[in-house]
Design a protein around this motif. Structure first.
Motif, PDB file in Angstrom:
ATOM      1  N   LEU A  34       0.831  -1.209   0.000  1.00 42.23           N
ATOM      2  CA  LEU A  34       0.000   0.000   0.000  1.00 42.23           C
ATOM      3  C   LEU A  34       0.862   1.254   0.000  1.00 42.23           C
ATOM      4  CD1 LEU A  34      -2.828  -0.863   2.562  1.00 42.23           C
ATOM      5  CD2 LEU A  34      -3.133  -0.305   0.159  1.00 42.23           C
ATOM      6  N   PRO A  89       3.855   2.786  -3.763  1.00 37.88           N
ATOM      7  CA  PRO A  89       3.779   3.802  -4.825  1.00 37.88           C
ATOM      8  C   PRO A  89       3.872   5.237  -4.308  1.00 37.88           C
ATOM      9  CG  PRO A  89       1.798   2.409  -4.780  1.00 37.88           C
ATOM     10  CD  PRO A  89       2.645   1.965  -3.665  1.00 37.88           C
ATOM     11  N   GLY A  90       3.111   5.537  -3.244  1.00 34.26           N
ATOM     12  CA  GLY A  90       3.100   6.893  -2.700  1.00 34.26           C
ATOM     13  C   GLY A  90       4.456   7.297  -2.150  1.00 34.26           C
ATOM     14  N   TRP A 123       6.968   7.954  -4.794  1.00 33.09           N
ATOM     15  CA  TRP A 123       6.732   9.294  -5.371  1.00 33.09           C
ATOM     16  C   TRP A 123       7.379  10.369  -4.485  1.00 33.09           C
ATOM     17  CZ3 TRP A 123       3.586   9.574  -9.857  1.00 33.09           C
ATOM     18  CH2 TRP A 123       3.433  10.864 -10.360  1.00 33.09           C
ATOM     19  N   LEU A 124       7.080  10.265  -3.172  1.00 35.36           N
ATOM     20  CA  LEU A 124       7.619  11.269  -2.249  1.00 35.36           C
ATOM     21  C   LEU A 124       9.140  11.194  -2.188  1.00 35.36           C
ATOM     22  CD1 LEU A 124       5.231  11.400   0.830  1.00 35.36           C
ATOM     23  CD2 LEU A 124       5.603  13.109  -0.934  1.00 35.36           C
ATOM     24  N   PHE A 177      10.504  12.578  -5.737  1.00 40.96           N
ATOM     25  CA  PHE A 177      10.214  13.973  -6.079  1.00 40.96           C
ATOM     26  C   PHE A 177      10.214  14.909  -4.882  1.00 40.96           C
ATOM     27  CE2 PHE A 177       8.039  11.494  -9.445  1.00 40.96           C
ATOM     28  CZ  PHE A 177       8.929  11.813 -10.455  1.00 40.96           C
ATOM     29  N   PHE A 178      10.517  14.373  -3.689  1.00 35.07           N
ATOM     30  CA  PHE A 178      10.642  15.276  -2.552  1.00 35.07           C
ATOM     31  C   PHE A 178      11.992  15.113  -1.841  1.00 35.07           C
ATOM     32  CE2 PHE A 178      10.233  16.007   2.020  1.00 35.07           C
ATOM     33  CZ  PHE A 178       9.991  17.365   1.994  1.00 35.07           C
ATOM     34  N   LEU A 195      -2.876   7.576  -4.308  1.00 33.85           N
ATOM     35  CA  LEU A 195      -1.652   7.286  -3.554  1.00 33.85           C
ATOM     36  C   LEU A 195      -1.819   7.624  -2.070  1.00 33.85           C
ATOM     37  CD1 LEU A 195       1.064   8.650  -6.024  1.00 33.85           C
ATOM     38  CD2 LEU A 195       0.271   6.309  -5.741  1.00 33.85           C
ATOM     39  N   VAL A 216       1.156  16.432  -7.740  1.00 34.54           N
ATOM     40  CA  VAL A 216       0.843  15.185  -7.040  1.00 34.54           C
ATOM     41  C   VAL A 216       1.671  15.112  -5.760  1.00 34.54           C
ATOM     42  CG1 VAL A 216       0.990  12.677  -7.129  1.00 34.54           C
ATOM     43  CG2 VAL A 216       0.164  13.926  -9.111  1.00 34.54           C
ATOM     44  N   MET A 217       2.940  15.511  -5.861  1.00 35.83           N
ATOM     45  CA  MET A 217       3.842  15.435  -4.709  1.00 35.83           C
ATOM     46  C   MET A 217       3.322  16.271  -3.540  1.00 35.83           C
ATOM     47  SD  MET A 217       6.461  17.306  -3.117  1.00 35.83           S
ATOM     48  CE  MET A 217       7.249  18.384  -4.299  1.00 35.83           C
ATOM     49  N   LEU A 258      -0.258  15.149  -2.046  1.00 37.35           N
ATOM     50  CA  LEU A 258      -0.280  13.817  -1.426  1.00 37.35           C
ATOM     51  C   LEU A 258      -0.443  13.879   0.094  1.00 37.35           C
ATOM     52  CD1 LEU A 258       0.061  10.899  -2.260  1.00 37.35           C
ATOM     53  CD2 LEU A 258       2.516  11.174  -2.143  1.00 37.35           C
ATOM     54  N   SER A 259       0.394  14.693   0.746  1.00 38.07           N
ATOM     55  CA  SER A 259       0.389  14.734   2.208  1.00 38.07           C
ATOM     56  C   SER A 259      -0.952  15.205   2.748  1.00 38.07           C
ATOM     57  CB  SER A 259       1.477  15.672   2.709  1.00 38.07           C
ATOM     58  OG  SER A 259       2.696  15.350   2.122  1.00 38.07           O
TER      59      SER A 259
END
Lengths: 312, 267
Positions: free
Chosen positions: A35, A38-39, A42-43, A46-47, B85, B144-145, B148-149
């Motif tokens: 779960l 993927p998120g 991404w973080l 890109f973060f 996400l 998206v970044m 998300l939070s």
């Protein structure tokens, strides 16, 4: 003649109990990771990765034409700080003033919605949130009209001799409000006010009204009730509200650009110019790193002090 | 006199609150009023005369409606991505105990605790280093970044307040995991997911700072407004601002009316 009655054989626990002991769904132990994957990816890409890239950029030297190279040139930090410390100080001052103003303005409104609004509650709530949806750049530009020279606001302030006082304090210049610190702080306060009101409202709304009745029954005056009951119980809202206001306000450059002048430039303006116009990436990266570190440090300290670590 | 002062004292909170509300709404009113202005010259900051020209022809300024539709597209895709996400992360964080929870929590929290300009600048550094061409995709990735939070927080709050016994009850009634999720878990979590999605949409649609850094020469609606603030603001910008405010208020009112009706039908 003691006949030992045999105790019944231990029964298997009923089905319901067995179920209750287990987690709600019996999926593999990898489910949470699947779960998250993927998120978090991404973080991370890109973060987190960009922050690392930026750290490396801030210690590079070179030029745009010949390319940059990591030379561990930490002097960039020192140079950036000594060149732009006024903008840093100004950002903190403006953001802090805006935060205090937001708290002073936002608390009564949050209190009103939570305890006094009655059937108007939903309507007021909508009116607080709805301006969010009308582009905030447009609304900030509207302040140009409101605070215009020889406009009604400036005229009223002038006849009341308020501008004399604020000019003396250095908040305004002469007969103008636009292009002065006052205009920038006014814009910042306006733009981040909803971020103060919503958490304040959430924490005020959780307070049991019976606590107020109890305080009243014990002969507490309204002011005492507020000081000893309401305010302490609303502290989580105050803390998260001030954070949600102060952090974005420090890095903002839109209000300073649209409502201010070259004398009101904040650190966000400097970072934006360095990155997008001057194209001096190491200095820009160093500045944004200093800002990030300063804010993380201040936030950690503030949260420790105010003792609501479970807030996050 | 004293009764008047006492009354005033009791009403002080109400008066102060309403004044703040006026402060919040004043710019919206100004934007709406100036959408009926007929400006002299390039800037629409001074009242000249009443006219409905801008309302009749909102797309009359070149680039405005194009930027608006681009912003809508980006906001829709960013909302979809961030909601999917973010909801997955929120479920994992609330429903499972695993070792890396602390790390995950802070990785989710940090983007909200950092000034946008810092995130924007570092993302631009990454894109420049990788030689990526700036435009639609880089804006979408960035949106998206940072959305998300906010989705994670909204969904988490809802799932946390959910009674796990409801799902156990579904399983006791022989519902499979998929059925339980679709018929019990998801409907209960839906308001949280909807709130997160709405927040993501609003944030993405209105974002200027991060878009400013990651857009290259692509012009979203906030970028268009920013550019016009330098060159001269067309009245049509006020029309769009006013329309967005009105649509938002109407949407909320309609959703509230629908909610009330449902409640009444159930009760």
């Amino acid at each position: 003649m003691a006949t030992v009655t045999q105790s019944p054989p231990p029964q298997p626990p009923p089905l319901m109990l067995a179920r209750r002991a287990k987690p709600p769904r019996r999926l593999g132990r990898w489910t949470p990771y699947l779960l998250l994957l993927p998120g978090l990816l991404w973080l991370f890409v890109f973060f987190a990765l960009p922050v690392i890239y930026q750290a490396s950029t801030s210690v590079q030297t070179g030029s745009l034409e010949d390319g940059y190279e990591v030379t561990w040139h930490f002097a960039t930090y020192w140079d950036a700080l000594s060149a732009y410390w006024p903008q840093f100080v100004r950002s903190v001052l403006y953001a802090a003033s805006a935060t205090v103003l937001c708290l002073a303005l936002g608390y009564p409104l949050a209190y009103l919605i939570a305890f006094r609004a009655g059937r108007w509650r939903n309507l007021i709530m909508i009116l607080v949130i709805a301006p969010f949806f009308a582009s905030f750049l447009i609304r900030t530009l509207a302040w140009k009209t409101i605070l215009a020279d020889s406009g009604p606001v400036v005229e009223i302030l002038n006849t009341l001799h308020v501008l004399d006082v604020t000019s003396w304090l250095g908040w305004t210049a002469g007969d103008r409000v636009l292009a002065t610190p006052l205009a920038v702080v006014c814009g910042l306060t306006y733009n981040f006010l909803p971020f103060m009101i919503l958490p304040l409202y959430t924490s005020l709304e959780r307070i049991d009204p019976r606590l107020h009745e109890a305080a009243n029954d014990l002969y507490a005056r309204p002011s005492t009730t507020f000081r000893r009951v309401t305010l302490p119980l609303s502290m989580p809202g105050v803390v998260s509200g001030t954070l949600l206001t102060f952090i974005p306000a420090t890095g903002d450059y839109i209000n300073a650009d649209l409502l201010g002048s070259t004398d009101t430039r904040m650190i966000g303006n400097v970072i934006q110019t360095q990155f997008l116009r001057v194209l001096d990436y190491p200095t820009a990266a160093a500045l944004s790193f200093i800002l990030m570190a300063a804010i993380l440090f201040a936030v950690t300290f503030y949260i420790r002090k105010s003792g609501t670590e479970d807030l996050l | 006199m004293t009764t008047f002062v006492n009354r005033l004292k009791r009403r002080l909170v109400v008066i102060a609150g309403l004044l703040t509300l006026a402060y919040l709404l004043l710019p919206v009113v100004v934007v709406a009023v100036f959408s009926f202005n007929k400006p002299k010259g390039r800037f629409n900051y001074e009242w000249q005369e009443f006219s409905t020209d801008a309302w009749k022809d909102p797309c009359g300024v070149s680039g405005l409606c194009g930027s608006l539709s681009l912003s809508l597209q980006i906001a829709l895709w960013a909302t979809l991505g961030a909601t999917v996400l973010g909801t997955m992360i929120a479920f994992a964080l609330v429903r499972y105990r695993f070792r890396a929870r602390g790390v995950v929590n802070s990785l989710v929290f940090l983007p909200m605790a950092m000034p946008e300009v810092v995130m924007a600048a570092s993302l631009l550094t990454l894109f420049l280093n990788m030689g990526v061409r700036l435009g639609f995709w880089t804006i979408l990735i960035a949106h998206v970044m940072f959305c998300l939070s906010f989705v994670v927080v909204a969904v988490k709050a809802r799932v946390m307040s959910m009674d796990p016994r409801l799902e156990q009850a579904a399983q006791d009634l022989y519902a499979g995991p998929v059925q339980t999720f679709l018929r019990v878990t998801l409907p209960i979590a839906a308001p949280g997911i909807a709130a997160g999605a709405l927040l993501a949409f609003a944030l993405s649609f209105d974002d200027f700072i991060i878009t400013n850094f990651t857009s290259g020469s692509t012009v979203t609606f906030p970028m268009f407004v920013w550019g016009s603030a330098q060159r001269g603001t067309p009245v049509q910008i006020n029309v769009v601002g006013t329309a967005m405010f009105v649509v938002a208020v109407l949407l909320v009112l309609v959703s509230m009316a629908v909610g009330n009706r449902r409640k009444r039908q159930k009760g």
